[in-house]
Design a protein around this motif. Structure first.
Motif, PDB file in Angstrom:
ATOM      1  N   ASP A 191     -34.516 -33.821   5.979  1.00  0.00           N
ATOM      2  CA  ASP A 191     -34.102 -33.351   7.013  1.00  0.00           C
ATOM      3  C   ASP A 191     -34.543 -31.761   7.062  1.00  0.00           C
ATOM      4  O   ASP A 191     -33.638 -31.136   6.240  1.00  0.00           O
ATOM      5  CB  ASP A 191     -32.749 -33.715   7.247  1.00  0.00           C
ATOM      6  N   TYR A 192     -35.478 -31.293   7.771  1.00  0.00           N
ATOM      7  CA  TYR A 192     -35.566 -29.921   7.541  1.00  0.00           C
ATOM      8  C   TYR A 192     -36.301 -29.467   8.834  1.00  0.00           C
ATOM      9  O   TYR A 192     -36.743 -30.157   9.360  1.00  0.00           O
ATOM     10  CB  TYR A 192     -36.613 -29.625   6.259  1.00  0.00           C
ATOM     11  N   GLY A 193     -36.585 -28.015   8.851  1.00  0.00           N
ATOM     12  CA  GLY A 193     -37.278 -27.499   9.976  1.00  0.00           C
ATOM     13  C   GLY A 193     -36.419 -26.864  10.922  1.00  0.00           C
ATOM     14  O   GLY A 193     -35.242 -26.873  10.932  1.00  0.00           O
ATOM     15  N   PRO A 194     -37.212 -26.154  11.926  1.00  0.00           N
ATOM     16  CA  PRO A 194     -38.570 -25.859  11.783  1.00  0.00           C
ATOM     17  C   PRO A 194     -39.099 -24.671  10.618  1.00  0.00           C
ATOM     18  O   PRO A 194     -38.128 -23.918  10.260  1.00  0.00           O
ATOM     19  CB  PRO A 194     -38.931 -25.034  13.129  1.00  0.00           C
ATOM     20  N   LEU A 195     -40.030 -25.100  10.021  1.00  0.00           N
ATOM     21  CA  LEU A 195     -40.683 -24.279   8.924  1.00  0.00           C
ATOM     22  C   LEU A 195     -42.135 -24.521   8.626  1.00  0.00           C
ATOM     23  O   LEU A 195     -42.577 -25.388   9.268  1.00  0.00           O
ATOM     24  CB  LEU A 195     -39.740 -24.588   7.624  1.00  0.00           C
ATOM     25  N   SER A 196     -42.659 -23.691   7.597  1.00  0.00           N
ATOM     26  CA  SER A 196     -44.011 -23.979   7.295  1.00  0.00           C
ATOM     27  C   SER A 196     -44.167 -23.458   5.929  1.00  0.00           C
ATOM     28  O   SER A 196     -43.447 -22.824   5.467  1.00  0.00           O
ATOM     29  CB  SER A 196     -44.801 -22.936   8.396  1.00  0.00           C
ATOM     30  N   ILE A 197     -45.218 -24.007   5.466  1.00  0.00           N
ATOM     31  CA  ILE A 197     -45.869 -23.756   3.959  1.00  0.00           C
ATOM     32  C   ILE A 197     -47.057 -23.160   4.254  1.00  0.00           C
ATOM     33  O   ILE A 197     -47.890 -23.460   5.203  1.00  0.00           O
ATOM     34  CB  ILE A 197     -45.569 -24.684   2.864  1.00  0.00           C
ATOM     35  N   SER A 198     -47.297 -22.012   3.051  1.00  0.00           N
ATOM     36  CA  SER A 198     -48.790 -21.547   3.103  1.00  0.00           C
ATOM     37  C   SER A 198     -48.855 -21.461   1.545  1.00  0.00           C
ATOM     38  O   SER A 198     -48.152 -20.884   0.676  1.00  0.00           O
ATOM     39  CB  SER A 198     -48.826 -20.416   3.754  1.00  0.00           C
ATOM     40  N   PRO A 199     -50.041 -21.659   0.958  1.00  0.00           N
ATOM     41  CA  PRO A 199     -51.356 -21.925   1.468  1.00  0.00           C
ATOM     42  C   PRO A 199     -51.318 -23.487   1.783  1.00  0.00           C
ATOM     43  O   PRO A 199     -50.624 -24.228   1.240  1.00  0.00           O
ATOM     44  CB  PRO A 199     -52.354 -21.655   0.641  1.00  0.00           C
ATOM     45  N   VAL A 200     -52.210 -23.853   2.533  1.00  0.00           N
ATOM     46  CA  VAL A 200     -52.499 -25.457   2.975  1.00  0.00           C
ATOM     47  C   VAL A 200     -53.869 -25.793   2.966  1.00  0.00           C
ATOM     48  O   VAL A 200     -54.771 -25.038   2.966  1.00  0.00           O
ATOM     49  CB  VAL A 200     -51.886 -25.822   4.129  1.00  0.00           C
ATOM     50  N   PRO A 201     -54.031 -26.885   2.395  1.00  0.00           N
ATOM     51  CA  PRO A 201     -55.437 -27.164   2.309  1.00  0.00           C
ATOM     52  C   PRO A 201     -56.404 -27.266   3.606  1.00  0.00           C
ATOM     53  O   PRO A 201     -55.778 -27.575   4.656  1.00  0.00           O
ATOM     54  CB  PRO A 201     -55.412 -28.892   1.740  1.00  0.00           C
ATOM     55  N   ALA A 202     -57.729 -27.075   3.446  1.00  0.00           N
ATOM     56  CA  ALA A 202     -58.565 -27.000   4.519  1.00  0.00           C
ATOM     57  C   ALA A 202     -58.682 -28.320   5.250  1.00  0.00           C
ATOM     58  O   ALA A 202     -58.975 -28.634   6.115  1.00  0.00           O
ATOM     59  CB  ALA A 202     -59.877 -26.291   4.342  1.00  0.00           C
ATOM     60  N   ARG A 203     -58.711 -29.374   4.254  1.00  0.00           N
ATOM     61  CA  ARG A 203     -59.019 -30.504   4.686  1.00  0.00           C
ATOM     62  C   ARG A 203     -57.666 -31.632   4.341  1.00  0.00           C
ATOM     63  O   ARG A 203     -56.991 -31.336   3.021  1.00  0.00           O
ATOM     64  CB  ARG A 203     -60.204 -31.154   3.957  1.00  0.00           C
ATOM     65  N   PRO A 204     -57.561 -32.830   4.882  1.00  0.00           N
ATOM     66  CA  PRO A 204     -56.523 -33.497   4.355  1.00  0.00           C
ATOM     67  C   PRO A 204     -56.629 -34.062   3.031  1.00  0.00           C
ATOM     68  O   PRO A 204     -57.815 -34.186   2.473  1.00  0.00           O
ATOM     69  CB  PRO A 204     -56.502 -34.897   5.428  1.00  0.00           C
ATOM     70  N   VAL A 205     -55.682 -34.199   2.217  1.00  0.00           N
ATOM     71  CA  VAL A 205     -55.499 -34.360   0.869  1.00  0.00           C
ATOM     72  C   VAL A 205     -55.519 -36.086   0.964  1.00  0.00           C
ATOM     73  O   VAL A 205     -54.310 -36.588   1.314  1.00  0.00           O
ATOM     74  CB  VAL A 205     -54.318 -34.048   0.017  1.00  0.00           C
ATOM     75  N   PRO A 206     -56.370 -36.890   0.301  1.00  0.00           N
ATOM     76  CA  PRO A 206     -56.285 -38.340   0.359  1.00  0.00           C
ATOM     77  C   PRO A 206     -54.911 -38.842  -0.655  1.00  0.00           C
ATOM     78  O   PRO A 206     -54.886 -38.316  -1.646  1.00  0.00           O
ATOM     79  CB  PRO A 206     -57.492 -38.793  -0.189  1.00  0.00           C
ATOM     80  N   PHE A 207     -54.372 -39.678   0.140  1.00  0.00           N
ATOM     81  CA  PHE A 207     -53.077 -40.392  -0.884  1.00  0.00           C
ATOM     82  C   PHE A 207     -53.614 -41.825  -1.339  1.00  0.00           C
ATOM     83  O   PHE A 207     -54.062 -42.642  -0.581  1.00  0.00           O
ATOM     84  CB  PHE A 207     -51.907 -40.673   0.061  1.00  0.00           C
ATOM     85  N   PHE A 208     -53.739 -41.844  -2.602  1.00  0.00           N
ATOM     86  CA  PHE A 208     -54.006 -43.126  -3.224  1.00  0.00           C
ATOM     87  C   PHE A 208     -52.875 -43.694  -3.817  1.00  0.00           C
ATOM     88  O   PHE A 208     -52.038 -43.233  -4.581  1.00  0.00           O
ATOM     89  CB  PHE A 208     -54.967 -43.153  -4.318  1.00  0.00           C
ATOM     90  N   VAL A 209     -52.279 -44.901  -3.461  1.00  0.00           N
ATOM     91  CA  VAL A 209     -50.994 -45.340  -3.971  1.00  0.00           C
ATOM     92  C   VAL A 209     -51.289 -46.343  -5.215  1.00  0.00           C
ATOM     93  O   VAL A 209     -52.302 -47.242  -4.997  1.00  0.00           O
ATOM     94  CB  VAL A 209     -50.265 -46.175  -2.963  1.00  0.00           C
ATOM     95  N   GLY A 210     -50.440 -45.953  -6.249  1.00  0.00           N
ATOM     96  CA  GLY A 210     -50.659 -46.583  -7.491  1.00  0.00           C
ATOM     97  C   GLY A 210     -49.721 -47.829  -7.645  1.00  0.00           C
ATOM     98  O   GLY A 210     -48.594 -47.858  -7.319  1.00  0.00           O
TER      99      GLY A 210
END
Length: 293
Positions: free
Chosen positions: A161-180
């Motif tokens: 439960d949070y916000g409004p907020l932001s973080i930086s830096p952020v990636p230029a492209r989405p980071v893929p999530f691979f579930v193990g």
């Protein structure tokens, strides 16, 4: 077929050179594993018959994101992934900041392999609830995607439960999530919200067929196409280009290999059991398998 290097149990000072060699040999991704500490665990290790870990107190478990940062600095195309990072053993914003920074510094060459973990002791020491780890990971993945998209966000869920907020830096492209993981819960999670699935044990063809069938079933259940997931599967086969092509026809997009585990007696006699052996066997694997695909 993508070839991922499985670099679990590697000594920390070998990773930077392994990254250089991996890129030169044509490996797609270098993976490393995650544990916070070693102890006399009461939690049973799920991937051995005895429940005992396959390592001891001297085994290296370097910080995943520091190590990826160092390897990214000496490469330009090689990708990196933890196999897997126990994200729910950490707080959400620590994970968000570490992964986003590694993604930016590497030029978006990070794949985020995640799992719920099995070691209760690690959760106790980091102050995270072991028993809600699956539900928290389910909520953490979309929350991280929102944070990494940039801009001001807020989230009001059962566990975060949070916000409004932001973080930086952020990636230029989405980071893929691979579930193990290959539990029913892990396969469902991959099919529901993952970009890929990655195995964390070596699979026979029969075992993998069952997992692929389960993933297809769950993808259909959640209204996603069969090709929505990349499949990275360590295979219990001798390295052979023809065999890997057959697995690719089944829908496997990549496999995990550590060529030094199959070193010949002659290679061991010539190179010993350290970094030189790893490099020699990787070069042979590249010549005999990767180059033939």
């Amino acid at each position: 077929m993508q070839f991922w290097l499985g670099a679990s149990f590697v000594e920390t000072d070998q990773f930077v050179e392994l990254a250089r060699v991996s890129e030169r040999c044509g490996f797609h991704t270098l993976t490393l594993s995650d544990h916070i500490f070693y102890a006399d665990f009461d939690s049973p290790y799920p991937y051995s018959e005895t429940g005992a870990p396959r390592w001891d107190a001297e085994t290296h478990w370097p910080d995943v994101w520091v190590t990826i940062g160092a390897m990214a600095a000496v490469t330009s195309t090689l990708r990196f992934a933890p196999n897997v990072y126990v994200a729910p053993a950490r707080d959400l914003f620590t994970v968000a900041k570490q992964v986003s920074t590694a993604a930016v510094l590497s030029g978006d060459r990070v794949t985020f392999g995640v799992g719920v973990g099995w070691c209760k002791e690690e959760f106790v020491q980091t102050g995270q609830d072991f028993h809600t780890r699956g539900r928290r990971l389910d909520e953490m993945i979309p929350a991280l995607r929102e944070l990494w998209a940039g801009g001001t966000v807020e989230h009001h869920g059962a566990h975060f439960d949070y916000g409004p907020l932001s973080i930086s830096p952020v990636p230029a492209r989405p980071v893929p999530f691979f579930v193990g993981g290959d539990s029913e819960a892990a396969l469902r999670r991959a099919a529901r919200i993952g970009d890929g699935w990655m195995g964390n044990r070596v699979y026979t063809e029969e075992q993998l067929d069952e997992i692929l069938a389960a993933l297809r079933r769950h993808l259909k259940e959640y209204g996603r196409p069969e090709d929505a997931l990349e499949i990275i599967a360590p295979l219990a086969v001798m390295p052979d280009a023809g065999t890997y092509r057959r697995f690719a026809d089944k829908g496997v997009t990549g496999t995990l290999a550590a060529p030094w585990w199959l070193a010949t007696p002659e290679e061991k006699a010539e190179h010993g059991d350290g970094l030189a052996l790893k490099i020699a066997t990787m070069e042979r694997f590249a010549e005999e398998v990767i180059a033939e695909m």
